[in-house]
Design a protein around this motif. Sequence first.
Motif, mmCIF file in Angstrom:
data_model
loop_
_atom_site.group_PDB
_atom_site.id
_atom_site.type_symbol
_atom_site.label_atom_id
_atom_site.label_comp_id
_atom_site.label_asym_id
_atom_site.label_seq_id
_atom_site.Cartn_x
_atom_site.Cartn_y
_atom_site.Cartn_z
ATOM 1 N N GLY A 143 45.280 53.197 33.635
ATOM 2 C CA GLY A 143 44.316 53.508 32.581
ATOM 3 C C GLY A 143 44.269 52.499 31.460
ATOM 4 N N GLN A 144 44.980 51.358 31.597
ATOM 5 C CA GLN A 144 44.979 50.344 30.554
ATOM 6 C C GLN A 144 43.678 49.554 30.616
ATOM 7 N N PRO A 145 43.042 49.278 29.460
ATOM 8 C CA PRO A 145 41.770 48.543 29.475
ATOM 9 C C PRO A 145 41.973 47.079 29.837
ATOM 10 N N GLY A 146 40.952 46.504 30.415
ATOM 11 C CA GLY A 146 40.974 45.101 30.790
ATOM 12 C C GLY A 146 39.566 44.573 30.935
ATOM 13 N N ARG A 147 39.475 43.292 31.320
ATOM 14 C CA ARG A 147 38.183 42.652 31.485
ATOM 15 C C ARG A 147 38.121 41.985 32.848
ATOM 16 N N LEU A 148 36.964 42.024 33.442
ATOM 17 C CA LEU A 148 36.731 41.399 34.733
ATOM 18 C C LEU A 148 35.630 40.355 34.550
ATOM 19 N N VAL A 149 35.960 39.082 34.797
ATOM 20 C CA VAL A 149 35.046 37.969 34.565
ATOM 21 C C VAL A 149 34.529 37.478 35.912
ATOM 22 N N HIS A 150 33.210 37.416 36.052
ATOM 23 C CA HIS A 150 32.567 36.919 37.259
ATOM 24 C C HIS A 150 32.090 35.492 36.995
ATOM 25 N N ILE A 151 32.477 34.562 37.875
ATOM 26 C CA ILE A 151 32.142 33.159 37.683
ATOM 27 C C ILE A 151 31.538 32.606 38.971
ATOM 28 N N GLU A 152 30.764 31.517 38.810
ATOM 29 C CA GLU A 152 30.196 30.816 39.950
ATOM 30 C C GLU A 152 29.705 29.444 39.501
ATOM 31 N N ARG A 153 29.391 28.597 40.468
ATOM 32 C CA ARG A 153 28.811 27.293 40.157
ATOM 33 C C ARG A 153 27.348 27.478 39.765
ATOM 34 N N THR A 168 36.262 35.602 45.889
ATOM 35 C CA THR A 168 37.718 35.433 45.857
ATOM 36 C C THR A 168 38.254 35.918 44.509
ATOM 37 N N ARG A 169 39.564 36.057 44.435
ATOM 38 C CA ARG A 169 40.215 36.561 43.219
ATOM 39 C C ARG A 169 41.287 35.577 42.726
ATOM 40 N N PRO A 170 40.896 34.428 42.260
ATOM 41 C CA PRO A 170 41.903 33.482 41.767
ATOM 42 C C PRO A 170 42.523 33.976 40.460
ATOM 43 N N ARG A 171 43.781 33.641 40.263
ATOM 44 C CA ARG A 171 44.484 34.027 39.044
ATOM 45 C C ARG A 171 44.335 32.910 38.029
ATOM 46 N N ASP A 172 44.000 33.289 36.793
ATOM 47 C CA ASP A 172 43.725 32.310 35.750
ATOM 48 C C ASP A 172 44.616 32.588 34.543
ATOM 49 N N LEU A 173 44.489 31.720 33.550
ATOM 50 C CA LEU A 173 45.275 31.866 32.324
ATOM 51 C C LEU A 173 44.931 33.170 31.605
ATOM 52 N N PRO A 174 45.931 33.846 31.029
ATOM 53 C CA PRO A 174 45.633 35.028 30.215
ATOM 54 C C PRO A 174 44.989 34.621 28.902
ATOM 55 N N TYR A 175 44.185 35.522 28.381
ATOM 56 C CA TYR A 175 43.510 35.267 27.105
ATOM 57 C C TYR A 175 43.382 36.586 26.358
ATOM 58 N N GLY A 176 43.926 36.615 25.149
ATOM 59 C CA GLY A 176 43.832 37.825 24.345
ATOM 60 C C GLY A 176 44.848 38.879 24.760
ATOM 61 N N PRO A 177 44.814 40.018 24.097
ATOM 62 C CA PRO A 177 45.823 41.059 24.380
ATOM 63 C C PRO A 177 45.566 41.818 25.675
ATOM 64 N N GLU A 178 44.327 41.790 26.179
ATOM 65 C CA GLU A 178 43.996 42.550 27.384
ATOM 66 C C GLU A 178 44.088 41.678 28.624
ATOM 67 N N PRO A 179 44.511 42.214 29.744
ATOM 68 C CA PRO A 179 44.549 41.431 30.985
ATOM 69 C C PRO A 179 43.145 41.086 31.458
ATOM 70 N N ILE A 180 43.060 39.933 32.115
ATOM 71 C CA ILE A 180 41.779 39.428 32.595
ATOM 72 C C ILE A 180 41.852 39.240 34.101
ATOM 73 N N GLY A 181 40.856 39.774 34.799
ATOM 74 C CA GLY A 181 40.708 39.531 36.227
ATOM 75 C C GLY A 181 39.524 38.612 36.469
ATOM 76 N N VAL A 182 39.624 37.748 37.468
ATOM 77 C CA VAL A 182 38.581 36.765 37.768
ATOM 78 C C VAL A 182 38.038 37.038 39.165
ATOM 79 N N ARG A 183 36.722 37.063 39.254
ATOM 80 C CA ARG A 183 36.048 37.158 40.543
ATOM 81 C C ARG A 183 35.167 35.927 40.678
ATOM 82 N N ARG A 184 35.508 35.095 41.642
ATOM 83 C CA ARG A 184 34.729 33.881 41.847
ATOM 84 C C ARG A 184 33.784 34.092 43.025
#
Length: 424
Positions: free
Chosen positions: A17-27, A50-66
């Motif tokens: 139940g912890q809040p987080g952010r999911l970032v979608h990226i592409e070329r 894909t789900r590459p792991r990236d640098l953390p930013y801010g107090p909340e965890p960040i997930g990446v979807r490429r």
Amino acid sequence: MPEITVVKVERVADDDGQPGRLVHIERPEDWAACPDCGVVSSKVRQRRTTRPRDLPYGPEPIGVRRHKRQFACTEQLCARKAFTESVAEIPPGARVTGRLCRAAARQVAGGRSVAAVGREYRLGRPLVHRHFAACADAVLLEPEPPEVLGIDETRRGRPAWIKNETSGKWARTERFETNFVDLSGAGALLGQAAGRTGKAVIDWLNDRGPQWKSQVRIVAIDPAACYRSAIKQALPHAVLVVDHFHLVALANKALTAVRQRVTREERGRRGRATDPEWANRRRLLRGRERLSERGFTRMWNDLIDHEPTGQILTAWIAKEELRSLLACARERASRSVISHRLFRFMSWCADSGMPELITLAETIDAWWPETLAFIATGITNARTEGTNRLIKDAARVAFGFRNLTNQRRRVRLACTHQTINPAA
């Protein structure tokens, strides 16, 4: 990552139940060039996420979807029928971004342990160490020859015994390293050699080549006979300087030996808190200029009144005479003053008749050319001793090393004085 565009950011919650952010990226480009033939194609065959792991930013965890696309090669003569677009920061098959690996490597280079960085970034230890090794090897090139070279030893760890399977005999492994430090530049660690023997010094210097050795003018060492003979053989043109701190330490050691012997002879036991020589043991080892008038008067009067032989004060005066002789380097004293103070120290030790002071005088006499070189140049081995502290700190952070190559890489990088900025 300049080749990547953020499509959208979503608010999500993990299993707890912890809040987080999911970032979608592409070329941003909807085309790509074939890696084999170079023909540009915009024909998309399929899309993958894909789900590459990236640098953390801010107090909340960040997930990446490429989101990446697979293009069909439109060149008929090309053997490759399809290819997937890629960027430099996320190579094909990579599960972590390049900047995350570089950040982990910089953190290790800044002094943190590999295990601690791996836990913070959720990376495996082999991956973190591999990128740190690549980052360090790119910085640690062959050292330039210094004008002033410092040599000292540090202990690598506890000695271990290894049994020879063929002969059945036990052999003690070497746990000392000889360190070579640039005393004329930034004080960086130039390299290390296994063992604290003259052969280790000669082999390391010979590996550098004759041109490298010819540029070394002065070598500063501790009073170690094996190092002195090695320098005279490998660098016969260099001026050898002995570190004055260790000479004063020898005088303090002789003074302590006299105090302990007199206490045993006069009192038949070790020192106690009520004994004046024991109560003033720290004042005896302190320099005269660092003693207050009250502290000096108390030490002097206590020993005069309660120590009838006067040997402890004799040893203290000998120690101060040696310090006065070594102070000629700071005072830029003339040769006549140096000769006068040397005669005063030698005659005082000889007239005392105490074996501890006679041994001290014999040691100074054996190392007098190197001591005179220190008085003339004022060069010390202080930076080398500081490097030894950094070497020990690096070993403590890593909780010891088993691999000698990893240890030397880590130690030399730690002693390069912020060559790699961990905050960059």
